[in-house]
Design a protein around this motif. Sequence first.
Motif, PDB file in Angstrom:
ATOM      1  N   ASP A 192       7.083   3.294 -28.364  1.00 28.30           N
ATOM      2  CA  ASP A 192       5.966   2.374 -28.503  1.00 28.30           C
ATOM      3  C   ASP A 192       6.388   0.964 -28.094  1.00 28.30           C
ATOM      4  O   ASP A 192       7.558   0.597 -28.164  1.00 28.30           O
ATOM      5  N   ASN A 238       2.653  -2.854 -22.532  1.00 26.48           N
ATOM      6  CA  ASN A 238       2.492  -1.716 -21.631  1.00 26.48           C
ATOM      7  C   ASN A 238       3.293  -0.532 -22.178  1.00 26.48           C
ATOM      8  O   ASN A 238       4.506  -0.456 -22.000  1.00 26.48           O
ATOM      9  N   GLY A 239       2.599   0.377 -22.863  1.00 27.51           N
ATOM     10  CA  GLY A 239       3.257   1.568 -23.382  1.00 27.51           C
ATOM     11  C   GLY A 239       3.480   2.589 -22.276  1.00 27.51           C
ATOM     12  O   GLY A 239       2.582   2.854 -21.480  1.00 27.51           O
ATOM     13  N   GLN A 240       4.660   3.175 -22.216  1.00 30.84           N
ATOM     14  CA  GLN A 240       4.984   4.109 -21.143  1.00 30.84           C
ATOM     15  C   GLN A 240       5.496   5.423 -21.725  1.00 30.84           C
ATOM     16  O   GLN A 240       5.746   5.545 -22.922  1.00 30.84           O
ATOM     17  N   ASP A 245       2.834   4.137 -27.146  1.00 29.15           N
ATOM     18  CA  ASP A 245       1.668   3.299 -27.433  1.00 29.15           C
ATOM     19  C   ASP A 245       1.918   1.873 -26.954  1.00 29.15           C
ATOM     20  O   ASP A 245       3.046   1.381 -26.980  1.00 29.15           O
ATOM     21  N   GLY A 246       0.835   1.209 -26.557  1.00 30.73           N
ATOM     22  CA  GLY A 246       0.876  -0.222 -26.260  1.00 30.73           C
ATOM     23  C   GLY A 246       0.059  -0.948 -27.311  1.00 30.73           C
ATOM     24  O   GLY A 246      -1.130  -0.670 -27.474  1.00 30.73           O
ATOM     25  N   SER A 301      -1.584   2.128 -22.004  1.00 26.95           N
ATOM     26  CA  SER A 301      -0.649   3.241 -22.146  1.00 26.95           C
ATOM     27  C   SER A 301      -0.742   4.108 -20.904  1.00 26.95           C
ATOM     28  O   SER A 301      -1.845   4.413 -20.422  1.00 26.95           O
ATOM     29  N   GLY A 305      -0.442   8.115 -24.838  1.00 22.55           N
ATOM     30  CA  GLY A 305      -0.313   7.172 -25.944  1.00 22.55           C
ATOM     31  C   GLY A 305      -1.588   6.360 -26.141  1.00 22.55           C
ATOM     32  O   GLY A 305      -2.513   6.378 -25.316  1.00 22.55           O
ATOM     33  N   ALA A 307      -3.651   2.664 -26.934  1.00 21.59           N
ATOM     34  CA  ALA A 307      -3.578   1.250 -26.580  1.00 21.59           C
ATOM     35  C   ALA A 307      -4.483   0.470 -27.525  1.00 21.59           C
ATOM     36  O   ALA A 307      -5.682   0.758 -27.625  1.00 21.59           O
TER      37      ALA A 307
END
Length: 322
Positions: A192, A238-240, A245-246, A301, A305, A307
Amino acid sequence: RLMDHVILRCAARRLRHFGAQQAAQPPDRLIGLGDGDHGVRNAGTIEVRGSTGAGDWNGNGQAEGTYARAQADGGDFDIFTGDGDAAGSATARATAVLDGIVLGSGHSQVRNEGRIDVRSGADGLRAIAEVDPNGGAVTVDGGWATAAISATARGIAAAGGRVALANLGSITVGAAPAAASRVDADGGSSGDTDVFIDARVGSRATGVELGAGTHAVLNSGTIVVNHAAAASAVGDANGQGIDGDGRVGFGIAPSQRPGYARVDAATAGVDVGGSGAWLRQQGSVAVYDGASASVTARADSDFTGNANAFARSEVVSSLNGL
């Protein structure tokens, strides 16, 4: 005291810093008389300029002033250690007090026949904090940026007592304190990404400010006060990865903590405390206030995830001529 012609130019300490925390405090007073009975006459020019230095969003080595920057880059993911997380925090705080003439408590007489000009310097009154974390692996990546400034600008001020003040000339006060925080965070492979941003300004600008007591004030000249305090907070999360999660702030009570910007500003032409004051206005008083607070919160995201972005801004402002 007779001041035929006084020109003062004062800049706050200029500080260069690219670490996690930075704070600056300009000189508190430029012309100051302590408690007691004083007689002050200004028939010339008093100029006061104050600055906390210039800030720079880019972190390119050219920034000066109350500026804090943190950058973190997570390494490659290691299946045994889980290395690769990145997190950073930055805090910038500044205090600025700009005064033309300052008196303590006592029985004093002040007569201004000339010009008093108190303003922010060319580089302004600023506190800036920024964080740029770039994650590389699992768990939580993110950044925390806090910027705050407290500023006071006054033409003539007295702590209290009995003050007889006559303004036959001009008093000009200008202050534009600003606080800005920014976080631009990119998550790792599946962790996250949390971002917290906070920017706050507390400021006061007055032409004439007299504390509690019995005072007599005559204004047959001009008093102009320009006050524009601003707080700005910008957050990008910016969740990747598959479940990254973002998030910008938290919006669920009781742990509510959104991206936040707040300004508390007080602006006055003549501010007289206590009771029994006598005031005669036969000149001109102009007071301007342009307080502002803004928050920009962006979250995304890449895959499955979530956002979430939460933002809140507040302005509390008072504006008085007399």
